[in-house]
Design an enzyme around this catalytic site. Sequence first.
Site, PDB file in Angstrom:
ATOM      1  N   ILE A  87       9.105   1.396  -8.771  1.00 53.23           N
ATOM      2  CA  ILE A  87       9.140   2.707  -8.107  1.00 53.23           C
ATOM      3  C   ILE A  87      10.506   2.970  -7.481  1.00 53.23           C
ATOM      4  O   ILE A  87      10.978   4.110  -7.450  1.00 53.23           O
ATOM      5  CB  ILE A  87       8.010   2.833  -7.061  1.00 53.23           C
ATOM      6  CG1 ILE A  87       7.911   4.273  -6.562  1.00 53.23           C
ATOM      7  CG2 ILE A  87       8.194   1.850  -5.924  1.00 53.23           C
ATOM      8  CD1 ILE A  87       7.648   5.312  -7.628  1.00 53.23           C
ATOM      9  N   GLU A 164       0.554   3.310  -4.390  1.00 53.31           N
ATOM     10  CA  GLU A 164      -0.125   2.286  -3.593  1.00 53.31           C
ATOM     11  C   GLU A 164       0.245   0.889  -4.066  1.00 53.31           C
ATOM     12  O   GLU A 164       0.749   0.696  -5.164  1.00 53.31           O
ATOM     13  CB  GLU A 164      -1.636   2.476  -3.655  1.00 53.31           C
ATOM     14  CG  GLU A 164      -2.210   2.848  -5.016  1.00 53.31           C
ATOM     15  CD  GLU A 164      -1.965   1.862  -6.129  1.00 53.31           C
ATOM     16  OE1 GLU A 164      -2.084   0.648  -5.867  1.00 53.31           O
ATOM     17  OE2 GLU A 164      -1.661   2.273  -7.251  1.00 53.31           O
ATOM     18  N   GLY A 306       0.642   1.327 -10.940  1.00 55.59           N
ATOM     19  CA  GLY A 306       0.522   1.915  -9.611  1.00 55.59           C
ATOM     20  C   GLY A 306       1.890   2.206  -9.027  1.00 55.59           C
ATOM     21  O   GLY A 306       2.826   2.546  -9.754  1.00 55.59           O
ATOM     22  N   GLU A 307       1.983   2.099  -7.704  1.00 60.65           N
ATOM     23  CA  GLU A 307       3.240   2.300  -6.970  1.00 60.65           C
ATOM     24  C   GLU A 307       3.719   3.758  -6.982  1.00 60.65           C
ATOM     25  O   GLU A 307       4.763   4.056  -6.420  1.00 60.65           O
ATOM     26  CB  GLU A 307       4.372   1.424  -7.521  1.00 60.65           C
ATOM     27  CG  GLU A 307       4.099  -0.057  -7.528  1.00 60.65           C
ATOM     28  CD  GLU A 307       5.248  -0.870  -8.096  1.00 60.65           C
ATOM     29  OE1 GLU A 307       6.342  -0.292  -8.362  1.00 60.65           O
ATOM     30  OE2 GLU A 307       5.075  -2.086  -8.302  1.00 60.65           O
ATOM     31  N   GLY A 308       2.998   4.664  -7.641  1.00 55.45           N
ATOM     32  CA  GLY A 308       3.492   6.024  -7.787  1.00 55.45           C
ATOM     33  C   GLY A 308       4.425   6.195  -8.964  1.00 55.45           C
ATOM     34  O   GLY A 308       5.075   7.239  -9.101  1.00 55.45           O
TER      35      GLY A 308
END
Length: 344
Positions: A87, A164, A306-308
């Site tokens: 990210i 997240e 994840g992580e955006g």
Amino acid sequence: MYTAAVTREEIQAKIDSKTKPLGALGALERLALRIASVQGTLSPELVNPHIIVFAASHGIASQGVSAYPSEVTPQMVLNFMGGGAAINVFTRQHGINLLLVDAGVDYDFGKNEKLIDAKVNFGTKNFLKQPAMTAAECRRCLEKGAELVRHVRETGCNVIGFGEMGIGNTSAASMTMSRLLEIPVSECVGKGTGLNDVQLLQKIAVLTDASEYHKNEPNDPESVLATFGGFEIAMMCGAMAEAAKLGMLVLVDGFIASVSYLCAFKMDASIGHNAVFCHQSDEKGHRLLLQWLQADPLLKLDMRLGEGTGCALAYPLLQSAVSFLNEMASFESAGVSRNTENQN
């Protein structure tokens, strides 16, 4: 911020007037319509984009539902702070502001300007044996997420994505989805961080037992979040809901973020007007959830990080949608003849 509200019909007419066959830009046209509709203008803009990554630890991780140990959660937060995660790379590449939030990691990071301390507790409880959090903790998460978004909005930001990090959070998300949509746990559970087939069966067994243990709990969104959720999932839910209330574009990432969105949607379906679904995750439950939400994600790259990251990768498509709507010539301005079959 926007001085003139316009109708969807007016926006669509502007899209259709561009020098192209009707519908020729496909999903970009639908995206342009969504952005302009949210902003209430024929000339939309993307201002000071942000992605907030919420991190938290999960008690259910002690049941072996992840391929990685719980200590990976604080280790990855430190990696985020050091700028070394995916990210970090993608937000730098696309000029997106990145905020990191400790929603409830089982670790003391001390004071650090690179991390927002919103810790509700040092991780949730093991929901195989008790609710993941108290009602008060869940309410605090929702309120803190909203508070963080209000601060971001004050910077002029009008487009915000959410990510997240939390070992065990695919289990929390799967349980939340299962209970809210009233579908079997087994249909919602995937391999998460990379379980093998045997480990996946163990994960399904654990979560099925947890579902049975809490079968008499209420199934309203806030109660379900308190029973099965994570601090990062609940905080993201509150953040998404507030962003929509403030008229911002809400970029929805993968499976975990989509479950947070589901909770917000169940609380107030009007959030759907502001939502842009960025990608379809490779996590099993995500496809089913997107179908239930009638969502058409911009990307399908077989990701499950994840992580955006899906938000960051999809953001250039939003820029392209805004650019063609604002800058592409119309048939009239370019002196190009229209398809006579489509003329009024």
